[in-house]
Motif scaffolding. Structure first.
Motif, PDB file in Angstrom:
ATOM      1  N   VAL A   1      -0.197  15.104  -2.778  1.00  0.00           N
ATOM      2  CA  VAL A   1      -1.583  14.861  -3.064  1.00  0.00           C
ATOM      3  C   VAL A   1      -2.217  13.992  -1.967  1.00  0.00           C
ATOM      4  CG1 VAL A   1      -2.975  13.995  -5.019  1.00  0.00           C
ATOM      5  CG2 VAL A   1      -0.839  14.801  -5.460  1.00  0.00           C
ATOM      6  N   PRO A   2      -2.634  14.796  -0.837  1.00  0.00           N
ATOM      7  CA  PRO A   2      -3.177  14.108   0.236  1.00  0.00           C
ATOM      8  C   PRO A   2      -4.168  13.095   0.169  1.00  0.00           C
ATOM      9  CG  PRO A   2      -2.768  16.574   0.549  1.00  0.00           C
ATOM     10  CD  PRO A   2      -2.742  16.143  -0.906  1.00  0.00           C
ATOM     11  N   ALA A   3      -5.281  13.319  -0.985  1.00  0.00           N
ATOM     12  CA  ALA A   3      -6.378  12.649  -0.814  1.00  0.00           C
ATOM     13  C   ALA A   3      -6.102  11.227  -1.858  1.00  0.00           C
ATOM     14  CB  ALA A   3      -7.388  13.486  -1.627  1.00  0.00           C
ATOM     15  N   ALA A   4      -4.736  11.139  -2.503  1.00  0.00           N
ATOM     16  CA  ALA A   4      -4.274  10.071  -2.956  1.00  0.00           C
ATOM     17  C   ALA A   4      -4.129   8.886  -2.210  1.00  0.00           C
ATOM     18  CB  ALA A   4      -3.103  10.452  -3.787  1.00  0.00           C
ATOM     19  N   SER A   5      -4.601   7.610  -2.665  1.00  0.00           N
ATOM     20  CA  SER A   5      -4.395   6.467  -1.974  1.00  0.00           C
ATOM     21  C   SER A   5      -4.113   5.017  -2.944  1.00  0.00           C
ATOM     22  CB  SER A   5      -5.415   6.005  -1.175  1.00  0.00           C
ATOM     23  OG  SER A   5      -6.735   5.916  -1.888  1.00  0.00           O
TER      24      SER A   5
ATOM     25  N   ASN B   1       8.743 -14.390 -13.363  1.00  0.00           N
ATOM     26  CA  ASN B   1       8.888 -13.044 -13.518  1.00  0.00           C
ATOM     27  C   ASN B   1       7.821 -12.300 -12.269  1.00  0.00           C
ATOM     28  OD1 ASN B   1      10.676 -12.631 -15.644  1.00  0.00           O
ATOM     29  ND2 ASN B   1       9.248 -13.236 -17.115  1.00  0.00           N
ATOM     30  N   TYR B   2       7.701 -11.236 -12.190  1.00  0.00           N
ATOM     31  CA  TYR B   2       6.982 -10.643 -11.231  1.00  0.00           C
ATOM     32  C   TYR B   2       5.816  -9.880 -11.958  1.00  0.00           C
ATOM     33  CZ  TYR B   2       9.996 -12.168  -7.408  1.00  0.00           C
ATOM     34  OH  TYR B   2      10.584 -13.212  -6.558  1.00  0.00           O
ATOM     35  N   THR B   3       4.577  -9.883 -11.772  1.00  0.00           N
ATOM     36  CA  THR B   3       3.635  -9.159 -12.287  1.00  0.00           C
ATOM     37  C   THR B   3       2.951  -8.132 -11.105  1.00  0.00           C
ATOM     38  OG1 THR B   3       1.997 -10.638 -12.017  1.00  0.00           O
ATOM     39  CG2 THR B   3       2.967 -10.617 -13.984  1.00  0.00           C
ATOM     40  N   LEU B   4       3.058  -6.761 -11.806  1.00  0.00           N
ATOM     41  CA  LEU B   4       2.730  -5.752 -10.642  1.00  0.00           C
ATOM     42  C   LEU B   4       1.540  -5.071 -11.242  1.00  0.00           C
ATOM     43  CD1 LEU B   4       6.169  -5.741 -10.715  1.00  0.00           C
ATOM     44  CD2 LEU B   4       5.687  -3.677  -9.048  1.00  0.00           C
ATOM     45  N   LYS B   5       0.442  -5.045 -10.345  1.00  0.00           N
ATOM     46  CA  LYS B   5      -0.921  -4.208 -10.660  1.00  0.00           C
ATOM     47  C   LYS B   5      -0.845  -2.980  -9.977  1.00  0.00           C
ATOM     48  CE  LYS B   5      -3.221  -7.925 -13.010  1.00  0.00           C
ATOM     49  NZ  LYS B   5      -2.825  -7.926 -14.428  1.00  0.00           N
ATOM     50  N   VAL B   6      -0.923  -1.673 -10.274  1.00  0.00           N
ATOM     51  CA  VAL B   6      -0.817  -0.773  -9.507  1.00  0.00           C
ATOM     52  C   VAL B   6      -2.225  -0.168  -9.669  1.00  0.00           C
ATOM     53  CG1 VAL B   6       0.057   1.580  -9.140  1.00  0.00           C
ATOM     54  CG2 VAL B   6       1.757  -0.278  -9.807  1.00  0.00           C
ATOM     55  N   ASN B   7      -2.976   0.455  -8.728  1.00  0.00           N
ATOM     56  CA  ASN B   7      -4.291   0.956  -8.659  1.00  0.00           C
ATOM     57  C   ASN B   7      -4.153   2.059  -7.815  1.00  0.00           C
ATOM     58  OD1 ASN B   7      -5.958  -0.910 -10.477  1.00  0.00           O
ATOM     59  ND2 ASN B   7      -5.169  -2.245  -8.709  1.00  0.00           N
ATOM     60  N   VAL B   8      -4.697   3.291  -8.308  1.00  0.00           N
ATOM     61  CA  VAL B   8      -4.347   4.507  -7.753  1.00  0.00           C
ATOM     62  C   VAL B   8      -5.952   5.458  -7.686  1.00  0.00           C
ATOM     63  CG1 VAL B   8      -3.125   6.617  -7.179  1.00  0.00           C
ATOM     64  CG2 VAL B   8      -1.724   4.760  -7.960  1.00  0.00           C
ATOM     65  N   HIS B   9      -6.392   5.895  -6.446  1.00  0.00           N
ATOM     66  CA  HIS B   9      -7.509   6.597  -6.828  1.00  0.00           C
ATOM     67  C   HIS B   9      -7.096   8.117  -6.070  1.00  0.00           C
ATOM     68  CE1 HIS B   9      -9.626   2.802  -7.191  1.00  0.00           C
ATOM     69  NE2 HIS B   9      -8.989   2.479  -6.127  1.00  0.00           N
ATOM     70  N   ASN B  10      -7.911   8.907  -6.540  1.00  0.00           N
ATOM     71  CA  ASN B  10      -7.876  10.554  -6.048  1.00  0.00           C
ATOM     72  C   ASN B  10      -6.533  11.127  -6.423  1.00  0.00           C
ATOM     73  OD1 ASN B  10     -10.588  10.456  -5.028  1.00  0.00           O
ATOM     74  ND2 ASN B  10      -9.845   9.410  -3.131  1.00  0.00           N
ATOM     75  N   LEU B  11      -5.890  10.642  -7.668  1.00  0.00           N
ATOM     76  CA  LEU B  11      -4.713  11.311  -7.781  1.00  0.00           C
ATOM     77  C   LEU B  11      -4.992  12.429  -8.717  1.00  0.00           C
ATOM     78  CD1 LEU B  11      -1.682  10.800  -7.767  1.00  0.00           C
ATOM     79  CD2 LEU B  11      -1.977   9.363 -10.004  1.00  0.00           C
ATOM     80  N   ALA B  12      -4.835  13.696  -8.241  1.00  0.00           N
ATOM     81  CA  ALA B  12      -5.084  14.941  -8.793  1.00  0.00           C
ATOM     82  C   ALA B  12      -4.362  15.057 -10.378  1.00  0.00           C
ATOM     83  CB  ALA B  12      -4.430  16.012  -8.164  1.00  0.00           C
ATOM     84  N   GLU B  13      -4.838  15.200 -11.350  1.00  0.00           N
ATOM     85  CA  GLU B  13      -3.962  15.620 -12.647  1.00  0.00           C
ATOM     86  C   GLU B  13      -2.755  16.199 -12.266  1.00  0.00           C
ATOM     87  OE1 GLU B  13      -6.522  16.682 -15.861  1.00  0.00           O
ATOM     88  OE2 GLU B  13      -8.349  16.191 -14.851  1.00  0.00           O
TER      89      GLU B  13
ATOM     90  N   ALA C   1       0.812  -1.172   0.077  1.00  0.00           N
ATOM     91  CA  ALA C   1       0.181  -0.075  -0.041  1.00  0.00           C
ATOM     92  C   ALA C   1       0.920   1.483   0.144  1.00  0.00           C
ATOM     93  CB  ALA C   1      -0.965  -0.121   0.983  1.00  0.00           C
ATOM     94  N   PHE C   2       0.578   2.348  -0.845  1.00  0.00           N
ATOM     95  CA  PHE C   2       1.014   3.491  -0.564  1.00  0.00           C
ATOM     96  C   PHE C   2       0.895   4.255   0.507  1.00  0.00           C
ATOM     97  CE2 PHE C   2       0.559   3.142  -5.432  1.00  0.00           C
ATOM     98  CZ  PHE C   2       2.030   3.034  -5.692  1.00  0.00           C
TER      99      PHE C   2
ATOM    100  N   VAL D   1       5.392  11.448  -5.268  1.00  0.00           N
ATOM    101  CA  VAL D   1       3.903  11.767  -4.924  1.00  0.00           C
ATOM    102  C   VAL D   1       3.707  10.679  -3.798  1.00  0.00           C
ATOM    103  CG1 VAL D   1       1.471  12.158  -5.995  1.00  0.00           C
ATOM    104  CG2 VAL D   1       3.701  13.122  -7.075  1.00  0.00           C
ATOM    105  N   LEU D   2       3.631   9.372  -4.319  1.00  0.00           N
ATOM    106  CA  LEU D   2       3.489   8.487  -3.403  1.00  0.00           C
ATOM    107  C   LEU D   2       4.579   7.242  -3.472  1.00  0.00           C
ATOM    108  CD1 LEU D   2      -0.345   7.829  -4.542  1.00  0.00           C
ATOM    109  CD2 LEU D   2       0.219   8.803  -2.409  1.00  0.00           C
ATOM    110  N   THR D   3       4.429   6.533  -2.389  1.00  0.00           N
ATOM    111  CA  THR D   3       5.551   5.597  -2.197  1.00  0.00           C
ATOM    112  C   THR D   3       5.086   4.690  -1.096  1.00  0.00           C
ATOM    113  OG1 THR D   3       7.866   5.201  -1.545  1.00  0.00           O
ATOM    114  CG2 THR D   3       6.748   6.853  -0.114  1.00  0.00           C
ATOM    115  N   THR D   4       5.595   3.224  -1.139  1.00  0.00           N
ATOM    116  CA  THR D   4       5.288   2.250  -0.410  1.00  0.00           C
ATOM    117  C   THR D   4       6.431   2.183   0.660  1.00  0.00           C
ATOM    118  OG1 THR D   4       6.750   0.546  -1.623  1.00  0.00           O
ATOM    119  CG2 THR D   4       4.263   0.847  -2.080  1.00  0.00           C
ATOM    120  N   GLU D   5       7.519   2.870   0.847  1.00  0.00           N
ATOM    121  CA  GLU D   5       8.490   3.079   1.875  1.00  0.00           C
ATOM    122  C   GLU D   5       7.849   3.615   2.933  1.00  0.00           C
ATOM    123  OE1 GLU D   5      12.957   3.971   1.436  1.00  0.00           O
ATOM    124  OE2 GLU D   5      11.894   5.670   1.424  1.00  0.00           O
ATOM    125  N   LYS D   6       7.993   3.088   3.978  1.00  0.00           N
ATOM    126  CA  LYS D   6       7.622   3.540   5.206  1.00  0.00           C
ATOM    127  C   LYS D   6       8.727   4.228   6.119  1.00  0.00           C
ATOM    128  CE  LYS D   6       4.485  -0.033   5.701  1.00  0.00           C
ATOM    129  NZ  LYS D   6       3.402  -0.800   6.047  1.00  0.00           N
TER     130      LYS D   6
END
Length: 133
Positions: free
Chosen positions: A32-36, A48-60, A25-26, A128-133
């Motif tokens: 972009v505070p509303a983005a998740s 191989n690794y398949t990645l599916k990225v889904n983001v919501h509320n990402l301002a233009e 999770a990001f 803008v977003l990262t999974t790093e904690k």
């Protein structure tokens, strides 16, 4: 005794499935505070690794300050190298964006940057977003 075997088997299956499909999770963003969003990672039959990225509320990206041309998705690998996975284009009322990508190495971190140019080879813009904690 049968119930204990069923519970044990169920736990083993759940752990095995969870190990095969980690979900990242990001963390929240001050840019972009509303983005998740989330990233699902699976290992395919070719190892191989398949990645599916889904983001919501990402301002233009053009609405950021300063304005940017695009959002790019990157991943850090075990050797600390960075690979570009692709571009995100938020759309619709919920400003949703998604991306599917394949990588040879397992991602250690996935992050999204706002860039002036989508053709760059290395991240240069603001994260803008990262999974790093």
């Amino acid at each position: 005794m049968k119930t204990i075997k069923h519970i044990t088997l169920s736990l083993v299956i759940a752990i095995a499935l969870n190990a095969c499909t980690p979900k990242m999770a990001f963390t929240s963003s001050s840019v972009v505070p509303a983005a998740s969003g989330t990233i699902n990672v699976k290992k395919d039959k070719n190892e191989n690794y398949t990645l599916k990225v889904n983001v919501h509320n990402l301002a233009e990206s053009k609405n950021l300050t300063p304005s940017k041309g695009s959002y790019l998705v990157w991943m850090k690998q075990n050797d600390r190298s960075v690979k570009k996975l692709g571009q995100l284009n938020p759309s619709g009322k919920t400003l949703t964006a998604s991306l599917s990508a394949t990588a040879v190495a397992k991602p250690q971190e996935v992050f999204i940057t706002a860039e002036d140019n989508a053709e760059i080879l290395y991240p240069a813009g603001q994260t803008v977003l990262t999974t790093e904690k």
